[in-house]
Design an enzyme around this catalytic site. Structure first.
Site, short mmCIF file in Angstrom:
data_model
loop_
_atom_site.label_atom_id
_atom_site.label_comp_id
_atom_site.label_asym_id
_atom_site.label_seq_id
_atom_site.Cartn_x
_atom_site.Cartn_y
_atom_site.Cartn_z
N ARG A 45 -31.32 -33.16 -28.49
CA ARG A 45 -30.80 -32.22 -29.47
C ARG A 45 -31.03 -32.82 -30.86
NH1 ARG A 45 -28.22 -35.71 -31.73
NH2 ARG A 45 -27.39 -34.08 -33.06
N ALA A 47 -32.39 -31.14 -34.80
CA ALA A 47 -33.54 -30.30 -35.14
C ALA A 47 -34.90 -31.01 -35.04
CB ALA A 47 -33.33 -29.70 -36.54
N ARG A 85 -33.52 -22.59 -28.01
CA ARG A 85 -32.41 -22.61 -28.98
C ARG A 85 -32.90 -21.90 -30.25
NH1 ARG A 85 -29.27 -28.08 -29.76
NH2 ARG A 85 -27.64 -26.58 -30.28
N GLN A 192 -20.79 -34.70 -30.95
CA GLN A 192 -21.96 -35.49 -31.35
C GLN A 192 -21.55 -36.66 -32.25
OE1 GLN A 192 -21.84 -32.16 -31.41
NE2 GLN A 192 -23.82 -31.21 -31.09
N ASP A 233 -30.31 -27.79 -39.79
CA ASP A 233 -31.12 -27.15 -38.75
C ASP A 233 -32.09 -26.13 -39.34
OD1 ASP A 233 -28.56 -28.11 -37.27
OD2 ASP A 233 -30.17 -27.87 -35.80
N LYS A 244 -24.59 -28.08 -38.10
CA LYS A 244 -23.56 -28.05 -37.06
C LYS A 244 -22.27 -27.42 -37.58
CE LYS A 244 -23.83 -28.92 -33.69
NZ LYS A 244 -24.14 -27.83 -32.72
O1 MRU Z 1 -26.47 -28.75 -31.60
P1 MRU Z 1 -27.19 -29.95 -32.12
O2 MRU Z 1 -26.59 -31.25 -31.67
O3 MRU Z 1 -28.67 -29.87 -31.84
O4 MRU Z 1 -26.99 -29.87 -33.68
C1 MRU Z 1 -27.51 -30.90 -34.47
C2 MRU Z 1 -27.21 -30.75 -35.91
O5 MRU Z 1 -26.56 -29.83 -36.34
C3 MRU Z 1 -27.84 -31.77 -36.81
O6 MRU Z 1 -27.01 -32.04 -37.90
C4 MRU Z 1 -29.19 -31.23 -37.32
O7 MRU Z 1 -29.97 -30.79 -36.25
C5 MRU Z 1 -29.93 -32.23 -38.10
S1 MRU Z 1 -30.53 -33.53 -37.09
C6 MRU Z 1 -31.43 -34.61 -38.05
#
Ligand code: MRU
Length: 341
Positions: A45, A47, A85, A192, A233, A244
């Site tokens: 997971r 981005a 996703r 996370q 993202d 997030k």
């Molecule tokens: O649902 P996730 O864990 O994939 O969400 C991740 C986030 O929101 C991160 O902050 C974002 O992807 C940036 S990662 C460098």
């Protein structure tokens, strides 16, 4: 350095982010369907890491596709990966990049096509690490010395091919000699922050303190937090940032308390085709992520649940967007376009 995702002997190997920090296990994906499942169930997971996985998924699909009818199979491979996703634009960016490479070798011998796609997927991974380091270099100067940095979710090595975006800025600031520590929001419901950010920073010996999401306001008011740094993202053309869920709350609290709120993200996270964050698709996830913690029910049966995985922070709360090409500030319509060009 943590190896988030690798291409080993014609397979995609990922650290299983659902099990961390309790278990450090690796998952091997041998088909594009397995890569798609790993993105959907959040084995991998974040981005940029999702983008790398998608690129490798396309390469893996091409490697195992029948020699005949590759066009149709490629379409299916890309569509399957794209349906995993919806919010992180890096997924679609990576698939489009692989499609362009495929188009550029149309009509060439199948072995050459496969080789080019694998090479491109490996390049996406390598570039991502270099991009994160460049983001870190640009962002380090913005981090106040001698203070605490608050971050939300995990935008670290685990969310990228390595080094991280928001955590890359923190790493680079530490490498530059800044005396900073980190507060990590736990990041309900998938945790996370508690599971991944704390684990990752501990691996590097970077001092980190875990707080629950609802403590952020208390500490932002305390004067201890020098800045907030988060990942993204998808960033719309006007600088609105999808990240997030809970990021928006932190951004408003940061502004209220005069704490700069920084977003660290690669150019591949920009979606300048969208005029504002209102057009960003927000993933809705399963109710049991909210009603259960590690498989144990914490809410009564039949509880109505909302579970948007992301929220959108309006650009007016964002002090700067840190990319590998430099730092953008408001008005973002102009500064982001300039960075991209
Ligand atoms: O649902 P996730 O864990 O994939 O969400 C991740 C986030 O929101 C991160 O902050 C974002 O992807 C940036 S990662 C460098």
């Amino acid at each position: 350095m943590i190896e988030t995702i690798q291409w080993i002997d014609g397979a995609v190997v990922m650290i299983d982010q659902r099990r961390l920090p309790l278990e450090e296990k690796y998952v091997t994906c041998r088909s594009f369907e397995e890569v798609a499942a790993a993105i959907r169930d959040m084995t991998i997971r974040g981005a940029p890491a999702i983008g790398v996985a998608a690129a490798m998924g396309v390469a893996l699909g091409a490697l195992h596709a029948a020699d005949d009818g590759l066009d149709a199979q490629m379409e299916k491979i890309c569509a399957t990966l794209a349906a995993t996703r919806p919010t992180a634009v890096n997924l679609f960016w990576a698939i489009d990049r692989m499609k362009r490479v495929y188009a550029s070798v149309a009509g060439r011998p199948i072995a050459e096509i496969r080789r080019r796609l694998v090479e491109e997927a490996l390049a996406v991974r390598e570039e991502d690490i270099a991009i994160c380091r460049a983001i870190g270099r640009h962002g380090a100067a913005l981090v106040p010395d001698g203070k605490t940095v608050l971050t939300h979710c995990n935008a670290g090595a685990l969310a990228t091919a390595g080094y991280g975006t928001a955590l890359g800025v923190i790493r680079a600031a530490r490498e530059a000699g800044k005396r900073i520590d980190v507060f990590a929001d736990e990041t309900r419901p998938f945790l996370q922050g508690a599971r991944l950010t704390v684990w990752e920073l501990q691996q590097d010996g970077i001092p980190v303190t875990l707080i629950t999401d609802n403590m952020a306001g208390h500490f932002l008011k305390s004067g201890r937090i020098g800045c907030v740094v988060v990942g993204a993202d998808r960033i719309a053309g006007n600088g609105d940032v999808a990240n997030k869920v809970g990021t928006y709350t932190v951004a408003v609290l940061a502004k209220e308390n005069g704490v700069p709120f920084f977003v660290a993200a690669p150019i591949s996270t920009l979606d300048l085709s969208l005029a504002s964050g209102a057009a960003i698709p927000i993933e809705q996830r399963a109710a049991d992520e909210v009603t259960h913690v590690f498989g144990t029910r914490i809410a009564p049966k039949g509880t109505a649940v909302e579970n948007p995985a992301f929220d959108v922070t309006p650009a007016r709360y964002v002090a700067a967007i840190i990319t590998e090409k430099g730092v953008a500030r408001a008005p973002y319509e102009e500064s982001l376009k300039k960075l991209v060009s």
